[in-house]
Write an enzyme that holds these catalytic residues in place. Structure first.
Site, PDB file in Angstrom:
ATOM      1  CB  VAL A  55      -1.085   0.104   1.193  1.00 35.35           C
ATOM      2  CG1 VAL A  55      -1.914  -1.048   1.106  1.00 35.35           C
ATOM      3  CG2 VAL A  55      -0.170  -0.068   2.586  1.00 35.35           C
ATOM      4  CE1 TYR A 147      -2.214   0.566  14.868  1.00 34.59           C
ATOM      5  CE2 TYR A 147      -3.294   1.306  16.787  1.00 34.59           C
ATOM      6  CZ  TYR A 147      -3.556   0.806  15.768  1.00 34.59           C
ATOM      7  OH  TYR A 147      -4.604   0.111  15.039  1.00 34.59           O
ATOM      8  CE  LYS A 151      -4.622   2.384  12.844  1.00 34.06           C
ATOM      9  NZ  LYS A 151      -5.142   1.964  11.716  1.00 34.06           N
ATOM     10  CB  VAL A 180      -9.678  -6.314  17.332  1.00 33.41           C
ATOM     11  CG1 VAL A 180     -10.383  -7.485  16.548  1.00 33.41           C
ATOM     12  CG2 VAL A 180     -10.510  -4.998  17.429  1.00 33.41           C
ATOM     13  CB  THR A 182      -6.531  -9.475  14.520  1.00 31.97           C
ATOM     14  OG1 THR A 182      -5.652  -8.107  15.138  1.00 31.97           O
ATOM     15  CG2 THR A 182      -8.004  -8.808  14.513  1.00 31.97           C
TER      16      THR A 182
END
Length: 253
Positions: A55, A147, A151, A180, A182
């Site tokens: 990306v 991080y 955001k 979460v 993950t």
């Protein structure tokens, strides 16, 4: 209906892709790890397309989105910027290179996606962007510093583009979950006191459900989970130092 999803190989991206495929959407699965995408394509090979994508590569992003949109009359109903990385640790214990990588993927990746998708979103009825944000965009979180900063940037970009692109019929919003379960979180080598305090109570499927709600009930910022929604609303009506005090309380050893 068609959607281009980054970070589709695992976690929230994969759960969202599978949810949309099950609802009859045509879906582009974009990720660096394409081997993990074949099992998803097998569910509906005629409606699922795979793109190997970094990306942070703007040209590659533009080529991938253009190719997918060309298969759908030059239109894109949804761009879901889900790709992101995280490293939980003290700011000074994370390398300069890793900090830069977090910024490149979490911010530049979203910018690249929005730029690449814009003309095809504009051409589609109800074109929509959903950016993956986080509860850590509410207040800077210790041991999540860069991080968290990334955001905050996503949140600001979301707000600005939602205003800019309204005249083009494009809605831009983000989804803000707390922790979460993950691979991105469970693979961390270091913990954080705030994770212990709040717990990890959401699954990728929970967040995918929030994405589906966002498709029909569009918000600029969609919080996920009752616990965080209450904290978020408190932060909106309380002086900022109160939010900081609460974060310090949750983060202390």
């Amino acid at each position: 209906m068609n959607a281009f999803i980054t970070g589709a190989a695992s976690g929230i991206g994969r759960a969202t892709a599978e949810a949309l495929i099950n609802r009859g959407w045509s879906v582009a699965l974009a990720d660096l790890f394409t081997d993990d995408l074949e099992a998803i394509r097998a569910q509906a090979p005629e409606r699922v397309y795979i793109y190997k994508l970094d990306v942070t590569d703007a040209d590659a992003f533009e080529h991938s989105v253009s190719d997918f949109a060309a298969k759908h009359h030059g239109q894109l109903r949804l761009l879901f910027n889900c790709a992101g990385i995280l490293e939980v640790n003290r700011f000074t214990d994370i390398s300069r290179e890793r900090h830069q990588q977090i910024l490149d993927i979490n911010i530049k990746g979203v910018i690249n996606g929005c730029q690449a998708a814009y003309p095809y979103l504009k051409a589609a009825p109800e074109g929509q962007v959903i950016n993956m944000s986080s509860a850590s965009a509410t207040y800077g979180i210790p041991e999540f510093a860069v991080y968290s900063a990334s955001k905050f940037a996503v949140q600001g970009l979301t707000e600005a583009l939602n205003l800019e692109w309204r005249k083009d019929g494009i809605h831009v919003g983000d989804v803000m979950p707390p922790f979460v379960k993950t691979p991105m979180l469970t693979s961390q080598k270091h913990g954080a006191h705030i994770i212990d305090a709040l717990g990890v109570n959401l699954t990728a499927e929970d967040v995918a459900e929030a994405v589906l709600k966002q498709l029909s009930r569009k918000l600029t910022h969609r919080t996920v989970s009752l616990q965080f929604t209450l904290l978020y609303l408190l932060g909106q009506i309380s002086p900022r130092p109160v939010t900081g005090w609460l974060i310090r309380l949750l983060s202390r050893s």
